[in-house]
Design a protein around this motif. Structure first.
Motif, PDB file in Angstrom:
ATOM      1  N   LEU A   1      78.229  49.178  35.891  1.00 28.65           N
ATOM      2  CA  LEU A   1      77.533  48.285  35.877  1.00 28.65           C
ATOM      3  C   LEU A   1      76.961  47.763  37.361  1.00 28.65           C
ATOM      4  O   LEU A   1      75.721  48.035  37.532  1.00 28.65           O
ATOM      5  CB  LEU A   1      77.716  46.891  35.186  1.00 28.65           C
ATOM      6  CG  LEU A   1      77.688  46.972  33.588  1.00 28.65           C
ATOM      7  CD1 LEU A   1      78.386  45.671  33.208  1.00 28.65           C
ATOM      8  CD2 LEU A   1      76.494  47.299  32.928  1.00 28.65           C
ATOM      9  N   TYR A   2      77.822  47.699  38.078  1.00 32.31           N
ATOM     10  CA  TYR A   2      77.478  47.513  39.699  1.00 32.31           C
ATOM     11  C   TYR A   2      76.890  48.930  40.160  1.00 32.31           C
ATOM     12  O   TYR A   2      76.018  48.551  41.039  1.00 32.31           O
ATOM     13  CB  TYR A   2      78.956  47.112  40.157  1.00 32.31           C
ATOM     14  CG  TYR A   2      78.675  46.774  41.742  1.00 32.31           C
ATOM     15  CD1 TYR A   2      78.194  45.472  42.049  1.00 32.31           C
ATOM     16  CD2 TYR A   2      79.087  47.507  42.880  1.00 32.31           C
ATOM     17  CE1 TYR A   2      78.031  45.142  43.295  1.00 32.31           C
ATOM     18  CE2 TYR A   2      78.732  47.220  44.087  1.00 32.31           C
ATOM     19  CZ  TYR A   2      78.200  45.912  44.381  1.00 32.31           C
ATOM     20  OH  TYR A   2      78.083  45.484  45.650  1.00 32.31           O
ATOM     21  N   SER A   3      77.286  50.090  39.832  1.00 32.30           N
ATOM     22  CA  SER A   3      76.840  51.084  40.490  1.00 32.30           C
ATOM     23  C   SER A   3      75.219  51.464  40.398  1.00 32.30           C
ATOM     24  O   SER A   3      74.427  51.779  41.005  1.00 32.30           O
ATOM     25  CB  SER A   3      77.623  52.494  40.419  1.00 32.30           C
ATOM     26  OG  SER A   3      77.397  52.783  38.955  1.00 32.30           O
ATOM     27  N   ASP A   4      74.873  50.755  39.036  1.00 33.70           N
ATOM     28  CA  ASP A   4      73.387  51.008  38.754  1.00 33.70           C
ATOM     29  C   ASP A   4      72.434  49.681  39.154  1.00 33.70           C
ATOM     30  O   ASP A   4      71.408  49.566  38.536  1.00 33.70           O
ATOM     31  CB  ASP A   4      73.505  51.079  37.177  1.00 33.70           C
ATOM     32  CG  ASP A   4      73.697  52.393  36.633  1.00 33.70           C
ATOM     33  OD1 ASP A   4      73.905  53.230  37.370  1.00 33.70           O
ATOM     34  OD2 ASP A   4      74.202  52.643  35.280  1.00 33.70           O
ATOM     35  N   ASN A   5      73.121  49.111  39.906  1.00 28.24           N
ATOM     36  CA  ASN A   5      72.442  47.584  40.488  1.00 28.24           C
ATOM     37  C   ASN A   5      72.160  46.750  39.129  1.00 28.24           C
ATOM     38  O   ASN A   5      71.481  46.143  39.342  1.00 28.24           O
ATOM     39  CB  ASN A   5      71.359  47.970  41.363  1.00 28.24           C
ATOM     40  CG  ASN A   5      71.686  48.461  42.719  1.00 28.24           C
ATOM     41  OD1 ASN A   5      72.857  48.105  43.132  1.00 28.24           O
ATOM     42  ND2 ASN A   5      71.286  49.602  43.067  1.00 28.24           N
TER      43      ASN A   5
ATOM     44  N   THR B   1      73.247  41.194  38.706  1.00 29.19           N
ATOM     45  CA  THR B   1      72.491  40.329  39.546  1.00 29.19           C
ATOM     46  C   THR B   1      73.504  39.347  40.106  1.00 29.19           C
ATOM     47  O   THR B   1      74.783  39.408  39.963  1.00 29.19           O
ATOM     48  CB  THR B   1      71.650  39.468  38.814  1.00 29.19           C
ATOM     49  OG1 THR B   1      72.265  38.492  38.080  1.00 29.19           O
ATOM     50  CG2 THR B   1      70.550  40.134  37.964  1.00 29.19           C
ATOM     51  N   GLU B   2      73.103  38.683  41.182  1.00 28.54           N
ATOM     52  CA  GLU B   2      74.065  37.558  41.847  1.00 28.54           C
ATOM     53  C   GLU B   2      74.574  36.733  40.801  1.00 28.54           C
ATOM     54  O   GLU B   2      75.642  36.157  40.831  1.00 28.54           O
ATOM     55  CB  GLU B   2      73.221  36.948  43.071  1.00 28.54           C
ATOM     56  CG  GLU B   2      73.101  37.488  44.092  1.00 28.54           C
ATOM     57  CD  GLU B   2      74.546  38.058  44.988  1.00 28.54           C
ATOM     58  OE1 GLU B   2      75.229  37.274  45.115  1.00 28.54           O
ATOM     59  OE2 GLU B   2      74.606  39.271  45.343  1.00 28.54           O
ATOM     60  N   LYS B   3      73.397  36.290  39.910  1.00 21.92           N
ATOM     61  CA  LYS B   3      74.210  35.097  39.062  1.00 21.92           C
ATOM     62  C   LYS B   3      75.193  35.892  37.922  1.00 21.92           C
ATOM     63  O   LYS B   3      76.299  35.228  37.556  1.00 21.92           O
ATOM     64  CB  LYS B   3      72.936  34.953  38.126  1.00 21.92           C
ATOM     65  CG  LYS B   3      73.018  33.788  36.991  1.00 21.92           C
ATOM     66  CD  LYS B   3      71.982  33.348  36.268  1.00 21.92           C
ATOM     67  CE  LYS B   3      72.222  32.443  35.266  1.00 21.92           C
ATOM     68  NZ  LYS B   3      72.043  32.582  33.970  1.00 21.92           N
ATOM     69  N   ASP B   4      75.023  37.111  37.857  1.00 21.53           N
ATOM     70  CA  ASP B   4      76.146  37.905  36.868  1.00 21.53           C
ATOM     71  C   ASP B   4      77.319  37.982  37.669  1.00 21.53           C
ATOM     72  O   ASP B   4      78.348  37.737  37.130  1.00 21.53           O
ATOM     73  CB  ASP B   4      75.559  39.430  36.663  1.00 21.53           C
ATOM     74  CG  ASP B   4      74.493  39.405  35.675  1.00 21.53           C
ATOM     75  OD1 ASP B   4      74.122  38.627  34.822  1.00 21.53           O
ATOM     76  OD2 ASP B   4      73.685  40.599  35.822  1.00 21.53           O
ATOM     77  N   ILE B   5      77.276  37.993  38.777  1.00 23.65           N
ATOM     78  CA  ILE B   5      78.619  38.345  39.529  1.00 23.65           C
ATOM     79  C   ILE B   5      79.173  36.814  39.701  1.00 23.65           C
ATOM     80  O   ILE B   5      80.494  36.788  39.592  1.00 23.65           O
ATOM     81  CB  ILE B   5      78.219  38.775  40.920  1.00 23.65           C
ATOM     82  CG1 ILE B   5      77.922  40.396  41.104  1.00 23.65           C
ATOM     83  CG2 ILE B   5      79.415  38.679  42.112  1.00 23.65           C
ATOM     84  CD1 ILE B   5      77.167  40.874  42.249  1.00 23.65           C
ATOM     85  N   ASP B   6      78.556  35.858  40.042  1.00 25.19           N
ATOM     86  CA  ASP B   6      79.057  34.427  39.964  1.00 25.19           C
ATOM     87  C   ASP B   6      79.781  34.233  38.641  1.00 25.19           C
ATOM     88  O   ASP B   6      80.519  33.421  38.638  1.00 25.19           O
ATOM     89  CB  ASP B   6      78.040  33.445  40.135  1.00 25.19           C
ATOM     90  CG  ASP B   6      77.471  33.472  41.691  1.00 25.19           C
ATOM     91  OD1 ASP B   6      78.325  34.083  42.607  1.00 25.19           O
ATOM     92  OD2 ASP B   6      76.338  32.939  42.093  1.00 25.19           O
ATOM     93  N   GLU B   7      78.997  34.468  37.427  1.00 28.93           N
ATOM     94  CA  GLU B   7      79.390  34.414  35.901  1.00 28.93           C
ATOM     95  C   GLU B   7      80.824  35.190  35.769  1.00 28.93           C
ATOM     96  O   GLU B   7      81.482  34.560  35.445  1.00 28.93           O
ATOM     97  CB  GLU B   7      78.421  34.562  34.915  1.00 28.93           C
ATOM     98  CG  GLU B   7      77.247  33.457  34.838  1.00 28.93           C
ATOM     99  CD  GLU B   7      76.304  34.016  34.199  1.00 28.93           C
ATOM    100  OE1 GLU B   7      76.047  34.972  33.619  1.00 28.93           O
ATOM    101  OE2 GLU B   7      75.219  33.168  33.920  1.00 28.93           O
TER     102      GLU B   7
END
Length: 128
Positions: A102-106, A109-115
């Motif tokens: 998921l991360y490599s395909d960008n 989002t910042e919100k996803d990372i925070d969650e």
């Protein structure tokens, strides 16, 4: 149910209607919420409901002239099963592999990372 199996898309869509409805569910409910939009005739919906009975996802009983259906598998149970299969088949049971994809395909989002950080923190707290 002894062994849960992956549902074909049409049967999964029927189960989503069943899970979203107050049991019991009739074939009329399925037709109203799904069948008409799919262009199904009533016998198609009934056939799919009976397959779900055979697979152990629903139980049925006669209610006057009509058959009604009750879920035997919860949405949560099925999604846990499907997610487990997905993780095994595509990510070698590695949560890190999934997140890296998921991360490599960008896709994160910042919100996803925070969650995600919050989920990890809760998991750590539950282990302590």
């Amino acid at each position: 149910m002894s062994v849960m199996k992956k549902l074909p898309d049409a049967e999964f869509d029927i189960m989503k209607v069943v899970w979203a409805s107050e049991p019991p569910v009739s074939s009329n409910t399925v037709m109203e919420q799904l069948g008409n939009e799919r262009g199904w005739k009533a016998p198609t919906a009934i056939s799919l409901l009976l397959r779900l009975v055979e697979r152990g996802f629903l139980r049925t009983q006669k209610n006057g002239k009509e058959r009604v259906y009750y879920p035997l598998v919860t949405k949560e149970e099925y999604l846990k099963f499907e997610t487990g299969n997905f993780m095994r088949q595509f990510h070698g049971n590695s949560f890190l592999n999934l997140v890296n994809t998921l991360y490599s395909d960008n896709a994160l989002t910042e919100k996803d990372i925070d969650e995600l950080r919050e989920v990890i923190q809760r998991a750590k707290e539950q282990r302590d």
